[in-house]
Motif scaffolding. Structure first.
Motif, mmCIF file in Angstrom:
data_model
loop_
_atom_site.group_PDB
_atom_site.id
_atom_site.type_symbol
_atom_site.label_atom_id
_atom_site.label_comp_id
_atom_site.label_asym_id
_atom_site.label_seq_id
_atom_site.Cartn_x
_atom_site.Cartn_y
_atom_site.Cartn_z
ATOM 1 N N GLN A 52 103.587 -38.807 7.068
ATOM 2 C CA GLN A 52 104.118 -37.476 6.808
ATOM 3 C C GLN A 52 103.118 -36.360 7.080
ATOM 4 O O GLN A 52 103.512 -35.213 7.293
ATOM 5 C CB GLN A 52 104.597 -37.384 5.354
ATOM 6 C CG GLN A 52 105.769 -38.298 5.038
ATOM 7 C CD GLN A 52 106.256 -38.141 3.612
ATOM 8 O OE1 GLN A 52 105.564 -37.552 2.777
ATOM 9 N NE2 GLN A 52 107.441 -38.652 3.326
ATOM 10 N N GLN A 53 101.819 -36.666 7.084
ATOM 11 C CA GLN A 53 100.809 -35.622 7.247
ATOM 12 C C GLN A 53 100.194 -35.574 8.637
ATOM 13 O O GLN A 53 99.550 -34.575 8.990
ATOM 14 C CB GLN A 53 99.688 -35.816 6.216
ATOM 15 C CG GLN A 53 100.129 -35.660 4.785
ATOM 16 C CD GLN A 53 98.971 -35.775 3.816
ATOM 17 O OE1 GLN A 53 97.806 -35.723 4.189
ATOM 18 N NE2 GLN A 53 99.290 -35.940 2.539
ATOM 19 N N ALA A 54 100.374 -36.598 9.433
ATOM 20 C CA ALA A 54 99.691 -36.655 10.730
ATOM 21 C C ALA A 54 100.150 -35.536 11.663
ATOM 22 O O ALA A 54 99.325 -34.805 12.227
ATOM 23 C CB ALA A 54 99.917 -38.021 11.373
ATOM 24 N N LEU A 55 101.460 -35.388 11.833
ATOM 25 C CA LEU A 55 101.962 -34.359 12.750
ATOM 26 C C LEU A 55 101.659 -32.948 12.253
ATOM 27 O O LEU A 55 101.204 -32.105 13.044
ATOM 28 C CB LEU A 55 103.453 -34.553 12.983
ATOM 29 C CG LEU A 55 104.073 -33.675 14.081
ATOM 30 C CD1 LEU A 55 103.385 -33.905 15.412
ATOM 31 C CD2 LEU A 55 105.571 -33.956 14.208
ATOM 32 N N PRO A 56 101.880 -32.621 10.958
ATOM 33 C CA PRO A 56 101.464 -31.296 10.489
ATOM 34 C C PRO A 56 99.970 -31.026 10.666
ATOM 35 O O PRO A 56 99.582 -29.884 10.917
ATOM 36 C CB PRO A 56 101.851 -31.311 9.006
ATOM 37 C CG PRO A 56 102.975 -32.285 8.921
ATOM 38 C CD PRO A 56 102.657 -33.341 9.919
ATOM 39 N N SER A 57 99.147 -32.068 10.559
ATOM 40 C CA SER A 57 97.709 -31.874 10.777
ATOM 41 C C SER A 57 97.423 -31.495 12.221
ATOM 42 O O SER A 57 96.605 -30.607 12.494
ATOM 43 C CB SER A 57 96.947 -33.155 10.414
ATOM 44 O OG SER A 57 97.120 -33.490 9.049
ATOM 45 N N LEU A 58 98.103 -32.145 13.151
ATOM 46 C CA LEU A 58 97.943 -31.785 14.563
ATOM 47 C C LEU A 58 98.457 -30.376 14.836
ATOM 48 O O LEU A 58 97.859 -29.622 15.605
ATOM 49 C CB LEU A 58 98.680 -32.792 15.450
ATOM 50 C CG LEU A 58 98.084 -34.186 15.576
ATOM 51 C CD1 LEU A 58 98.937 -35.038 16.502
ATOM 52 C CD2 LEU A 58 96.661 -34.111 16.110
ATOM 53 N N VAL A 59 99.568 -30.025 14.210
ATOM 54 C CA VAL A 59 100.119 -28.682 14.381
ATOM 55 C C VAL A 59 99.119 -27.637 13.882
ATOM 56 O O VAL A 59 98.870 -26.624 14.554
ATOM 57 C CB VAL A 59 101.455 -28.554 13.635
ATOM 58 C CG1 VAL A 59 101.925 -27.103 13.616
ATOM 59 C CG2 VAL A 59 102.517 -29.424 14.295
ATOM 60 N N GLY A 60 98.542 -27.879 12.710
ATOM 61 C CA GLY A 60 97.563 -26.938 12.175
ATOM 62 C C GLY A 60 96.360 -26.790 13.083
ATOM 63 O O GLY A 60 95.847 -25.677 13.291
ATOM 64 N N MET A 61 95.921 -27.897 13.666
ATOM 65 C CA MET A 61 94.773 -27.843 14.566
ATOM 66 C C MET A 61 95.092 -27.037 15.819
ATOM 67 O O MET A 61 94.286 -26.200 16.263
ATOM 68 C CB MET A 61 94.354 -29.279 14.931
ATOM 69 C CG MET A 61 93.188 -29.381 15.882
ATOM 70 S SD MET A 61 93.739 -29.469 17.600
ATOM 71 C CE MET A 61 92.187 -29.270 18.448
ATOM 72 N N THR A 62 96.248 -27.256 16.414
ATOM 73 C CA THR A 62 96.602 -26.539 17.640
ATOM 74 C C THR A 62 96.859 -25.058 17.372
ATOM 75 O O THR A 62 96.568 -24.211 18.222
ATOM 76 C CB THR A 62 97.836 -27.174 18.297
ATOM 77 O OG1 THR A 62 98.903 -27.274 17.337
ATOM 78 C CG2 THR A 62 97.513 -28.576 18.810
#
Length: 206
Positions: free
Chosen positions: A71-81
């Motif tokens: 659940q956190q992997a994709l939001p983490s990538l979104v935050g980074m980009t």
């Protein structure tokens, strides 16, 4: 990303102390290579030794799995980009804000308009073309996301970050299905062109 870029542009468009430093700070992430940025964020988001979890422990919050959690992997990538690209779009909005004649705001103040009314009836309409450019660029770049996934998650966990370009890469170079990967590329191109054409049409209608 668009909201943050516009907010930063409006902030640095005003006279601030250390204005040059405030303006250049978001641009530091823009000039950083994506591979380096992804490696730094991978270290910061490490579930046990990462900087962010160290801060969480310091303030009494539990550590988070981030890139290893479904659940956190994709939001983490979104935050980074978002962190990486928001300064790039800020430049567009800053140029658009500086192109708005000051007489419009002076007339609005004479009429007793509030800051919100100025933003809603002057700033937003006159930034419509700038917003269109930003939306088109961000849409195209969103379909091209590859390096953060390749460096930080390798498409995992359980495929939740397996975006279209990374899927095309694995099809071509892991499974040697070059024709299939080429088909994915062509379909992606058609989808991006269709979305861009729709956005342009909506802008013309408005």
């Amino acid at each position: 990303q668009l909201v943050l870029a516009l907010g930063l542009a409006m902030l640095v468009n005003h006279r601030l102390p250390l204005k040059g430093l405030v303006r250049s700070t978001p641009l530091m992430a823009v000039v950083m290579p994506m591979s380096i940025a992804a490696m730094l964020w991978q270290l910061m988001l490490h579930p046990s030794n990462g900087l962010i979890n160290s801060i969480f422990r310091t303030i009494g919050l539990p550590a988070q799995p981030f890139l290893t959690d479904v659940q956190q992997a994709l939001p983490s990538l979104v935050g980074m980009t978002i962190w990486k690209d928001v300064g790039f779009y800020m430049i567009f909005y800053l140029a658009g804000l500086q192109g708005i004649p000051g007489e419009y705001y002076d007339a609005a103040k004479v009429d007793g308009a509030s800051r919100w009314a100025e933003f809603r009836h002057i700033t937003v309409p006159l930034l419509r073309r700038t917003t269109l450019v930003v939306v088109l660029l961000s849409t195209v770049f969103a379909f091209q996301v590859f390096v953060p996934v390749y460096v930080m998650t390798d498409g995992g966990p359980r495929g939740v970050t397996n975006v279209i370009v990374y899927y095309m890469y694995t099809a071509a170079f892991h499974f040697m299905r070059l024709g299939y990967a080429n088909t994915i590329a062509m379909i992606t191109l058609v989808i991006v062109l269709a979305i861009a054409a729709l956005q342009l049409q909506v802008s013309r209608d408005e």
